[in-house]
Design an enzyme around this catalytic site. Structure first.
Site, PDB file in Angstrom:
ATOM      1  N   ASP A   1      41.778  44.079  42.909  1.00 23.82           N
ATOM      2  CA  ASP A   1      42.745  43.663  43.927  1.00 23.82           C
ATOM      3  C   ASP A   1      44.007  44.549  43.939  1.00 23.82           C
ATOM      4  O   ASP A   1      44.520  44.910  42.882  1.00 23.82           O
ATOM      5  CB  ASP A   1      43.189  42.221  43.676  1.00 23.82           C
ATOM      6  CG  ASP A   1      42.053  41.220  43.852  1.00 23.82           C
ATOM      7  OD1 ASP A   1      40.877  41.596  43.638  1.00 23.82           O
ATOM      8  OD2 ASP A   1      42.339  40.052  44.200  1.00 23.82           O
TER       9      ASP A   1
ATOM     10  N   HIS B   1      46.491  43.908  46.871  1.00 22.38           N
ATOM     11  CA  HIS B   1      47.405  42.909  47.437  1.00 22.38           C
ATOM     12  C   HIS B   1      48.751  43.458  47.875  1.00 22.38           C
ATOM     13  O   HIS B   1      49.799  42.887  47.570  1.00 22.38           O
ATOM     14  CB  HIS B   1      47.615  41.753  46.453  1.00 22.38           C
ATOM     15  CG  HIS B   1      46.484  40.765  46.460  1.00 22.38           C
ATOM     16  ND1 HIS B   1      46.096  40.096  47.602  1.00 22.38           N
ATOM     17  CD2 HIS B   1      45.644  40.359  45.484  1.00 22.38           C
ATOM     18  CE1 HIS B   1      45.066  39.312  47.327  1.00 22.38           C
ATOM     19  NE2 HIS B   1      44.761  39.464  46.058  1.00 22.38           N
TER      20      HIS B   1
ATOM     21  N   ASP C   1      40.555  42.891  48.751  1.00 19.02           N
ATOM     22  CA  ASP C   1      41.890  42.292  48.619  1.00 19.02           C
ATOM     23  C   ASP C   1      42.973  43.369  48.592  1.00 19.02           C
ATOM     24  O   ASP C   1      43.775  43.464  47.674  1.00 19.02           O
ATOM     25  CB  ASP C   1      41.972  41.370  47.394  1.00 19.02           C
ATOM     26  CG  ASP C   1      41.408  39.978  47.701  1.00 19.02           C
ATOM     27  OD1 ASP C   1      40.746  39.838  48.752  1.00 19.02           O
ATOM     28  OD2 ASP C   1      41.621  39.051  46.906  1.00 19.02           O
TER      29      ASP C   1
ATOM     30  N   HIS D   1      40.434  38.151  51.085  1.00 17.27           N
ATOM     31  CA  HIS D   1      41.680  38.215  51.861  1.00 17.27           C
ATOM     32  C   HIS D   1      41.540  39.086  53.106  1.00 17.27           C
ATOM     33  O   HIS D   1      42.434  39.087  53.946  1.00 17.27           O
ATOM     34  CB  HIS D   1      42.832  38.694  50.992  1.00 17.27           C
ATOM     35  CG  HIS D   1      43.436  37.585  50.182  1.00 17.27           C
ATOM     36  ND1 HIS D   1      44.572  36.920  50.546  1.00 17.27           N
ATOM     37  CD2 HIS D   1      43.015  36.988  49.037  1.00 17.27           C
ATOM     38  CE1 HIS D   1      44.855  35.982  49.662  1.00 17.27           C
ATOM     39  NE2 HIS D   1      43.920  36.003  48.728  1.00 17.27           N
TER      40      HIS D   1
END
Lengths: 382, 423
Positions: free
Chosen positions: B51, B53, B79, B112
């Site tokens: 990830d 993010h 993500d 996500h």
């Protein structure tokens, strides 16, 4: 650009503890502390007063999304501050509120005898309005809120602007000329810097026949004969350990005779010594917020010891927010809350939730059993 | 310098590109991604990342530690967006690099990368804030729908070339005769902080190497066990093969309705992430210390135990499942005898968690003279040939661990992200 040309930002770091994100040990706390004290104690207070706004924005977010039911959250939030918080913050706000509600309800429902609640650093808290608007209205409850004059004044301003809030208080309301104190039969708002309380003398025992005017007290209306619950929801932690102890002692020793049943609920951060805790301390320090008693009461055990030391000898228990979510919240309610928003970040949630705790303890030397229901509330051992 | 190179330079400086250019970029990316299968095949060497993010500055730190594109072959397990303050800069840079160097960077979808989640977790708001409308968010979401669901890394070596200076504090089992370097952990300065060895599998037929669990004799540090399927019986049959099984990379994990890699290939992926079913599970599930399958506390996907991983790996000739999705404080976490690893690449996640991040490097197997011995995850490929769990060795794994980039150094935005707490 080849990798060798990418600057190593971590070796470019200059100076010690200047707003760095990752720091080791207490360096960040120390540097944050010196920054904050450079700016003078007055500005530090402003920062602490500002933490209330943060809490009320979080409350409003949780209410608007449906985590909590609270008709008064909007009226007691400063206008224009509305914002949607992240799901883990909303869930945390939900648990913080419902956990304390749970303990408060236990206390109030133990008997119909008159009782008293004193909320320290209450800020824009809505609990008193929620309690007083219950049906049937609890007639035997007297609720006190103590906070900086700035905070009580803005709360009174919001009450004045809101018929909804006024209806709850009824017509028998007196507001001081300075606009920072409010008195009504069930609700008192006291403009008090908690740190000054320890300098107070105990109220003189009421002489049987006297015409002299009573010594003015900083908290008029507190009935020192009633079973009383003290609440510190993220309040005492902003004081120094010495000041925080002095505040509790003022109530448990100076103001209330030891024969009066007294309970204390504390909600605040714990566990400053792991990676999350260190980052929390450092991040808050960059905002000028110091969690001054955090090291002293770093664990659930230390928190229970704190209550014992303050004479809440009939019971002390503590649980972190993660434990409360897992063990206190019923399965159906958990499903309801989980369905409000998809909470994706389970690991982050556990990290965050393990760094906040609720602590509760009581004394009941005459065996009046007003805190008996708390015996059934599940605490956490470690 | 082409427009694309200019865009890359601009995004590297954390400056956004114009909306029209985003639109064009997303269009090109979709054209490229539509050609990829649900499971992209990637040849080792490759660096696997978890990830991101929207932690742009930490992504720059990742490239500094892991090498830049196209010098390093990257595989990002989704993500890219949400939570951090620079989702746009991060995702658009990765997308530019994908379009510019399609064979040197692989992007697969995380949970996500979804319309629904990005409206809750920040990416949507960021697009509105930075571009003034939802257009860019819409372009990006269209790209999300085309991202692959998984990747299969082929031709990874079971053995690492030892690297870097050893730190004084290095925890290591001493290399002894007939061992190979199985895992190595390096800090961001390239210093080795931990290494583990395992017995080498010889092609000699006189294979009497001891079972793994007693290989740590007196004076040796215990060795980490290998992947599921490379247990004692693997050693006993090591004479037959020393090939490394494929590594399946997905964002979340396994699904009860997916028992073979081929079944992933059958999914119609070009859609919003559904609330349930195979595609949802691949992006949402988590490994857990349970037997079989369990309900996920996330409300989507499942929990799956070590037995599930072991069986899945065996059935698909896999030596490892690499996934992201869960914050791990040390940056990476191997579970189930090394059958699955979580790689997490967002240090000090959300500017609050205090964790370190990691990337996983898999080296290239050059032992067979350039011919890549590969399994391709096809069902039954090794069945009946070698029997049991023979021959599939876990790849040598080099983890590079790094911390969050400082945000207040010269040339960096001074704006300090504020993390939320309960006050």
């Amino acid at each position: 650009m080849s990798a060798s040309h990418i600057p190593n930002l971590n070796t470019l770091r200059r100076g010690a503890g200047r707003g760095r994100f990752r720091t080791r040990g207490g360096a960040a706390a120390a540097s944050g502390g010196s920054n904050a004290s450079d700016a003078g104690p007055g500005s530090k207070d402003t920062v602490v007063q500002g933490t209330d706004q943060d809490a009320s924005v979080s409350r409003l977010s949780a209410v608007n999304l449906g985590y909590l039911e609270d008709r008064y959250a909007q009226a007691l939030a400063s206008p224009g501050m509305e914002t949607r918080r992240m799901p883990i913050i909303n869930r945390g706000t939900y648990i913080r509120t419902t956990a304390i509600d749970h303990l408060v309800t236990d206390f109030l429902s133990s008997s119909t005898a008159p009782k008293q609640i004193i909320s320290l650093g209450a800020g824009s808290d809505t609990r008193v309005f929620r309690l007083l608007s219950q049906t049937p209205r609890p007639t035997n409850l007297i609720y006190h809120e103590l906070d900086f004059a700035t905070n009580t004044a803005s709360k009174i301003k919001l009450i004045r602007a809101s018929p909804l809030l006024q209806r709850v208080l009824g017509s028998d309301v007196t507001i001081s000329p300075t606009g920072d104190a409010l008195h009504s039969p069930n609700y008192h708002l006291h403009p008090v810097d908690l740190r000054t309380l320890s300098q107070q003398q105990p109220p003189p025992p009421p002489p049987p026949q006297t015409t002299s005017t009573p010594t003015p007290t900083p908290t008029p209306g507190i009935d020192t004969t009633l079973p009383t619950l003290l609440i510190s929801e993220c309040c005492l932690i902003y004081l120094t350990p010495h000041e925080a102890s002095a505040v509790v002692r003022y109530f448990s020793e100076t103001l209330f005779p030891t024969s009066v049943p007294l309970g204390l609920i504390i909600y605040e951060p714990i566990r400053p010594d792991d990676a999350f805790g260190r980052t929390m301390v450092a991040n808050l320090a960059t905002r000028g917020i110091q969690l001054q008693t955090l090291q002293q009461y770093a664990t659930l055990e230390a928190q229970r010891g704190r209550l014992r030391a303050h004479g809440f000898g009939d019971g002390q228990a503590a649980a972190d927010v993660d434990f409360i979510w897992e063990r206190w919240v019923a399965a159906r309610e958990k499903d309801r809350v989980a369905a409000v928003e998809m909470l994706d970040e389970m690991e982050e949630w556990r990290l965050l939730a393990r760094h906040y705790c609720v602590v509760w303890g009581w004394r009941d030397t005459l065996g009046l059993r007003v805190f008996d229901a708390w015996r059934a509330v599940e605490g956490q051992d470690v | 310098m082409s427009d694309l190179d200019r865009a890359i330079a601009q995004l590297r400086a954390c400056r956004l590109i114009p909306e029209a250019q985003v639109r064009e970029l997303c269009y090109k990316a979709r054209e490229l991604l539509i050609e990829e299968g649900n499971v992209v095949c990637v040849d080792a060497p490759v660096t696997i990342c978890g990830d991101i993010h929207g932690q742009f500055h930490d992504l720059m730190e990742l490239f500094r530690v892991g090498g830049d594109v196209p010098d390093t072959n990257y595989l990002f397990m989704g993500d890219f967006v949400d939570r951090g303050f620079y989702s746009l800069e991060s995702f658009l840079l990765l997308l530019c690099l994908k379009v510019r160097y399609p064979d040197r960077i692989t992007l697969i979808r995380g949970n996500h990368e979804s319309r629904q989640i990005t409206t809750v977790y920040g990416f949507y708001d960021e697009c509105i804030r930075k571009y003034g409308s939802a257009n860019v968010w819409r372009y990006c979401c269209e790209v999300f729908d085309y991202l692959a669901l998984g990747a299969l890394v082929l031709g990874a070596s079971s053995e690492l070339e030892p690297s870097g200076p050893m730190m004084d504090t290095t925890q290591s089992s001493m290399p002894i005769d007939d061992t190979e370097l199985e895992t190595e952990v390096l800090n961001s300065r390239g210093e080795v902080t931990m290494s583990t060895y395992r017995p080498r599998q010889r092609s000699s037929s006189r294979n009497i190497s001891p079972p793994r669990d007693i290989s740590a004799g007196p004076g040796q540090a215990p060795m980490r066990s290998g992947a599921a399927g490379t247990g004692a019986s693997g050693d006993a049959r090591g004479s037959l093969s020393n090939r490394t099984g494929a590594v399946l990379c997905v964002h979340g994990g396994l699904s009860p309705v997916i028992d073979t890699v081929d079944k992933i290939r059958l999914i119609d992926r070009k859609q919003e992430v559904p609330h349930e079913g195979a595609m949802c599970d691949l992006l949402w599930s988590d490994p857990d210390e349970i037997d079989g399958w369990g309900l996920s506390p996330r409300g989507a996907g499942f929990l799956f135990g070590g037995d599930i991983v072991k069986h899945f790996n065996y059935k698909n000739d896999l030596s490892l499942v690499a996934r992201a999705h869960q914050l791990v404080m040390e940056g990476y976490k191997e579970m189930f005898d090394g059958g699955i690893v979580t790689v997490w690449s967002a240090p000090n996640y959300c500017y609050r968690c205090g964790n370190v991040a990691a990337i996983l490097e898999l080296g290239e197997d050059t032992s067979s003279g350039g011919t890549v011995t590969r399994s391709n995850g096809d069902y039954g490929r090794s069945n009946g040939l070698l029997g049991a769990t023979a021959g599939v060795r876990s790849p040598g794994r080099r983890y590079r661990v790094f911390e969050a980039a400082a945000q207040d150094t010269r040339g960096m935005p001074a704006k300090k992200p504020v993390a939320d707490y309960f006050l």
